[in-house]
Motif scaffolding. Structure first.
Motif, PDB file in Angstrom:
ATOM      1  N   THR B  36       0.839  -1.206   0.000  1.00 18.00           N
ATOM      2  CA  THR B  36       0.000   0.000   0.000  1.00 18.00           C
ATOM      3  C   THR B  36       0.871   1.251   0.000  1.00 18.00           C
ATOM      4  OG1 THR B  36      -1.603  -1.231   1.321  1.00 18.00           O
ATOM      5  CG2 THR B  36      -1.925   1.142   1.161  1.00 18.00           C
ATOM      6  N   VAL B  37       1.879   1.247   0.869  1.00 17.93           N
ATOM      7  CA  VAL B  37       2.769   2.415   0.941  1.00 17.93           C
ATOM      8  C   VAL B  37       3.484   2.619  -0.394  1.00 17.93           C
ATOM      9  CG1 VAL B  37       4.810   3.372   2.064  1.00 17.93           C
ATOM     10  CG2 VAL B  37       3.075   2.205   3.437  1.00 17.93           C
ATOM     11  N   LEU B  38       4.007   1.529  -0.950  1.00 16.27           N
ATOM     12  CA  LEU B  38       4.715   1.635  -2.234  1.00 16.27           C
ATOM     13  C   LEU B  38       3.777   2.136  -3.333  1.00 16.27           C
ATOM     14  CD1 LEU B  38       6.880  -1.630  -2.231  1.00 16.27           C
ATOM     15  CD2 LEU B  38       7.738   0.714  -2.194  1.00 16.27           C
ATOM     16  N   SER B  44       2.250   9.040  -6.581  1.00 20.31           N
ATOM     17  CA  SER B  44       2.499  10.440  -6.223  1.00 20.31           C
ATOM     18  C   SER B  44       3.276  11.101  -7.354  1.00 20.31           C
ATOM     19  CB  SER B  44       3.304  10.534  -4.931  1.00 20.31           C
ATOM     20  OG  SER B  44       4.681  10.588  -5.204  1.00 20.31           O
ATOM     21  N   ASN B  45       3.230  12.432  -7.403  1.00 22.03           N
ATOM     22  CA  ASN B  45       3.970  13.089  -8.478  1.00 22.03           C
ATOM     23  C   ASN B  45       5.355  13.552  -8.011  1.00 22.03           C
ATOM     24  OD1 ASN B  45       2.958  15.044  -6.820  1.00 22.03           O
ATOM     25  ND2 ASN B  45       1.432  15.775  -8.300  1.00 22.03           N
ATOM     26  N   LYS B  46       5.743  13.113  -6.812  1.00 21.26           N
ATOM     27  CA  LYS B  46       7.087  13.448  -6.333  1.00 21.26           C
ATOM     28  C   LYS B  46       8.065  12.366  -6.782  1.00 21.26           C
ATOM     29  CE  LYS B  46       5.566  16.014  -2.296  1.00 21.26           C
ATOM     30  NZ  LYS B  46       4.120  15.613  -2.276  1.00 21.26           N
ATOM     31  N   ARG B  47       9.035  12.759  -7.582  1.00 23.71           N
ATOM     32  CA  ARG B  47       9.971  11.786  -8.135  1.00 23.71           C
ATOM     33  C   ARG B  47      10.774  11.097  -7.049  1.00 23.71           C
ATOM     34  NH1 ARG B  47      13.082  13.472 -13.444  1.00 23.71           N
ATOM     35  NH2 ARG B  47      13.935  11.440 -12.919  1.00 23.71           N
ATOM     36  N   ALA B  53      10.393   3.553  -5.232  1.00 18.67           N
ATOM     37  CA  ALA B  53       9.354   2.525  -5.238  1.00 18.67           C
ATOM     38  C   ALA B  53       9.429   1.690  -6.515  1.00 18.67           C
ATOM     39  CB  ALA B  53       7.977   3.171  -5.102  1.00 18.67           C
ATOM     40  N   ASP B  54       9.700   2.354  -7.637  1.00 14.03           N
ATOM     41  CA  ASP B  54       9.825   1.631  -8.909  1.00 14.03           C
ATOM     42  C   ASP B  54      11.050   0.717  -8.911  1.00 14.03           C
ATOM     43  OD1 ASP B  54       7.545   2.666  -9.991  1.00 14.03           O
ATOM     44  OD2 ASP B  54       8.541   4.340 -11.010  1.00 14.03           O
ATOM     45  N   VAL B  55      12.155   1.232  -8.389  1.00 14.17           N
ATOM     46  CA  VAL B  55      13.380   0.428  -8.333  1.00 14.17           C
ATOM     47  C   VAL B  55      13.162  -0.798  -7.438  1.00 14.17           C
ATOM     48  CG1 VAL B  55      15.779   0.391  -7.539  1.00 14.17           C
ATOM     49  CG2 VAL B  55      14.915   2.370  -8.790  1.00 14.17           C
ATOM     50  N   TYR B  56      12.550  -0.551  -6.297  1.00 14.71           N
ATOM     51  CA  TYR B  56      12.258  -1.641  -5.360  1.00 14.71           C
ATOM     52  C   TYR B  56      11.476  -2.757  -6.059  1.00 14.71           C
ATOM     53  CZ  TYR B  56      10.406  -4.109  -1.323  1.00 14.71           C
ATOM     54  OH  TYR B  56      10.073  -5.079  -0.427  1.00 14.71           O
ATOM     55  N   THR B  57      10.395  -2.358  -6.715  1.00 13.63           N
ATOM     56  CA  THR B  57       9.544  -3.335  -7.381  1.00 13.63           C
ATOM     57  C   THR B  57      10.318  -4.099  -8.443  1.00 13.63           C
ATOM     58  OG1 THR B  57       7.685  -1.843  -7.050  1.00 13.63           O
ATOM     59  CG2 THR B  57       7.357  -3.624  -8.609  1.00 13.63           C
ATOM     60  N   SER B  58      11.112  -3.357  -9.192  1.00 16.39           N
ATOM     61  CA  SER B  58      11.879  -3.984 -10.265  1.00 16.39           C
ATOM     62  C   SER B  58      12.811  -5.055  -9.706  1.00 16.39           C
ATOM     63  CB  SER B  58      12.672  -2.902 -10.995  1.00 16.39           C
ATOM     64  OG  SER B  58      13.530  -3.482 -11.930  1.00 16.39           O
ATOM     65  N   ARG B 107      -1.719  -0.225  -7.002  1.00 23.16           N
ATOM     66  CA  ARG B 107      -1.544   0.945  -7.870  1.00 23.16           C
ATOM     67  C   ARG B 107      -2.580   0.921  -9.002  1.00 23.16           C
ATOM     68  NH1 ARG B 107       1.114   2.466 -12.643  1.00 23.16           N
ATOM     69  NH2 ARG B 107       1.299   0.267 -13.096  1.00 23.16           N
ATOM     70  N   ALA B 108      -2.697  -0.246  -9.647  1.00 20.66           N
ATOM     71  CA  ALA B 108      -3.673  -0.364 -10.734  1.00 20.66           C
ATOM     72  C   ALA B 108      -5.085  -0.130 -10.195  1.00 20.66           C
ATOM     73  CB  ALA B 108      -3.566  -1.744 -11.383  1.00 20.66           C
ATOM     74  N   GLY B 109      -5.347  -0.640  -8.986  1.00 24.69           N
ATOM     75  CA  GLY B 109      -6.675  -0.479  -8.394  1.00 24.69           C
ATOM     76  C   GLY B 109      -7.009   0.976  -8.120  1.00 24.69           C
ATOM     77  N   ILE B 110      -6.029   1.713  -7.622  1.00 22.86           N
ATOM     78  CA  ILE B 110      -6.263   3.128  -7.319  1.00 22.86           C
ATOM     79  C   ILE B 110      -6.502   3.903  -8.613  1.00 22.86           C
ATOM     80  CG2 ILE B 110      -5.182   5.257  -6.474  1.00 22.86           C
ATOM     81  CD1 ILE B 110      -3.749   3.561  -4.373  1.00 22.86           C
ATOM     82  N   LEU B 111      -5.691   3.603  -9.638  1.00 17.47           N
ATOM     83  CA  LEU B 111      -5.831   4.331 -10.895  1.00 17.47           C
ATOM     84  C   LEU B 111      -7.175   4.039 -11.565  1.00 17.47           C
ATOM     85  CD1 LEU B 111      -2.247   4.121 -12.432  1.00 17.47           C
ATOM     86  CD2 LEU B 111      -3.314   5.986 -11.174  1.00 17.47           C
TER      87      LEU B 111
END
Lengths: 240, 217
Positions: B36-38, B44-47, B53-58, B107-111
């Motif tokens: 959820t946090v990720l 968020s629009n803060k890079r 978060a993207d690196v972590y997932t990858s 993420r997909a669910g929120i979008l």
């Protein structure tokens, strides 16, 4: 109550609002009309900062809300908004929809919020739907709930963004009636609408927009009978 | 096939159910919270939030789970000198890994939640936190429940991997019994039936929750 000066909004290369300067007084009901894509909705959405103006100024009750330091949430507490597509919270009952913001935003006690919500729902004629979920309601009922939800925050200004455009024709009247009642209570209302009869009957003033520009403003009688500009004349010839 | 020989060992295998359930449930909770946090970081629009978060997932989706488990249990202690318990290693590996998958689901669910919901909350002056917690996430959760259930089921089954670091779960116990009796078919079959039953029950709980959440439809 609300003043805008040189209000401009640019989306990419599109300038959708061009230098809108106008004043809306306390208790006034203003109808914003004009062809689709004329910037009416964008204008309305700038007034509670759902859209951030690209340049120009807006004052609400003498407070400049276009100041970047302004707390948007504070401003919005005092400005209710009703959307074309209602945007009710689908996982909450009608009552919960109306109670939610007072409890979470204004920290109103639950019992009091429930009392206020029930009264407002009674006022819009939906007492029997209090425990229903939104998708059990007709469009007109949904929009009345949405109005009650906005009113529950006890705002001084109400914005309506084409509130009847998504409704079946037979449901338009019930929503307009609620809005008329509201207008008679002295609420300051800005209504983007295609309902010319409503604009004629209820509005104190008409703002006519085209192509992002405020072309003409005036009292309904004058505007509808003797439009001052060619563009307003053409528009009225098409819709009346 | 002869089950009479393994009957005395069955209680020993059954004890593994508790061990498996314990670490699976803790891992699921860790994965959910982390995911959820990720997910909130990713939208968020803060890079500065989005990028880590993207690196972590990858990383966690791009490498084998068993490798992550081995690194946490064997490789990290080599660097830190801290002798990590098998339970902690198991929970960390599965929780961190699941967090990566769950974050994508959420993420997909929120979008997928109608943008108008955010606008309605904004227009009412609702701050970000209650808006997410009370308005957006409940609606997102309803839509992603099947995908989340799928993730929990996968995690429960893949939990058998922890037998490789010596955690005494269902799988490990079945292996031990097999080694003692020189008969593998029967204990593995018992373990298999138990896994299937656990998933069966989990699936039914999921359908029940889904039905309850569809109340407002």
């Amino acid at each position: 109550m609300i003043k805008t000066m040189e209000l401009t909004k640019v989306f990419g290369e599109n300038t959708v609002l061009k230098n809108i300067t106008t004043t809306i007084n306390k208790g006034e009901v203003v109808a914003v009309i004009g062809p689709s894509g004329s910037g009416k909705s964008t204008f309305l959405r700038c007034l509670n900062l759902l859209e951030e103006p690209s340049s120009g100024y807006i004052w609400v009750k003498d407070k400049e809300i276009t100041n970047p330091k302004i707390n948007k949430l504070e401003i919005r507490k005092n400005i209710g908004m009703v959307f074309q597509h209602f945007h009710l919270f689908p996982h909450m009952t009608v009552l919960e929809n109306v109670m939610y913001a007072p409890i979470k935003v204004k920290k109103v006690k639950k019992e009091l919020a429930e009392k206020i919500a029930s009264e407002l729902l009674a006022k819009v004629g939906l007492t029997d739907k209090i425990d229903s979920y939104p998708n059990r309601l007709s469009g007109g009922q949904k929009q009345r709930v949405a109005i009650a939800r906005a009113l529950a925050m006890d705002p001084e200004i109400m914005l309506f963004d084409e509130p009847t455009s998504a409704l079946d024709p037979e449901m338009v009247k019930e929503v307009l009636d609620v809005m008329k009642d509201l207008a008679h209570t002295g609420m300051t209302m800005i209504v983007v609408t295609h309902e010319m009869n409503f604009a004629k009957e209820v509005a104190d003033r008409i703002l006519f927009m085209d192509d992002g520009t405020l072309i003409e403003e005036g009292e309904p009688q004058t505007f509808f009978l003797h439009p001052q500009t060619k563009r307003a004349e053409d528009f009225l010839a098409k819709v009346l | 096939m002869d089950f009479s020989q393994i009957v005395p060992s069955i209680p020993f295998i059954l004890e593994g159910i508790g061990a498996t359930l314990k670490f699976v449930s803790v891992s699921i909770i860790l994965g959910l919270v982390l995911g959820t946090v990720l997910a909130l970081f990713k939208i968020s629009n803060k890079r500065l939030l989005k990028w880590p978060a993207d690196v972590y997932t990858s990383i966690f989706r791009g490498t084998p789970l068993i490798l992550q488990l081995m690194i946490i249990h064997y490789a990290v202690p080599q660097l830190t000198g801290y002798d990590i318990e098998v339970f902690l290693s198991a929970v960390l590996a599965f929780g961190l890994n699941s967090g990566a998958y769950v974050s994508e689901i959420i993420r997909a669910g929120i979008l997928a939640v109608d943008k108008g919901q955010v606008e309605a909350a904004d227009a009412l002056g609702v701050p970000y936190r209650p808006m997410m917690l009370n308005i957006i996430l409940p609606q997102a959760l309803k839509n992603i429940l099947p995908a989340l259930m799928n993730e929990f089921i996968t995690l429960t089954k893949e939990s058998a991997l922890v037998s490789t670091i010596g955690y005494m779960d269902l799988m490990r116990r079945a292996e031990i019994v097999g080694a003692q009796l020189y008969r593998n078919f029967e204990p593995l079959l018992v373990a298999g039936v138990i896994y299937w039953l656990m998933i069966f029950i989990l699936t039914n709980i999921g359908s029940w929750v889904e039905r309850r959440m569809r109340q407002s439809d």
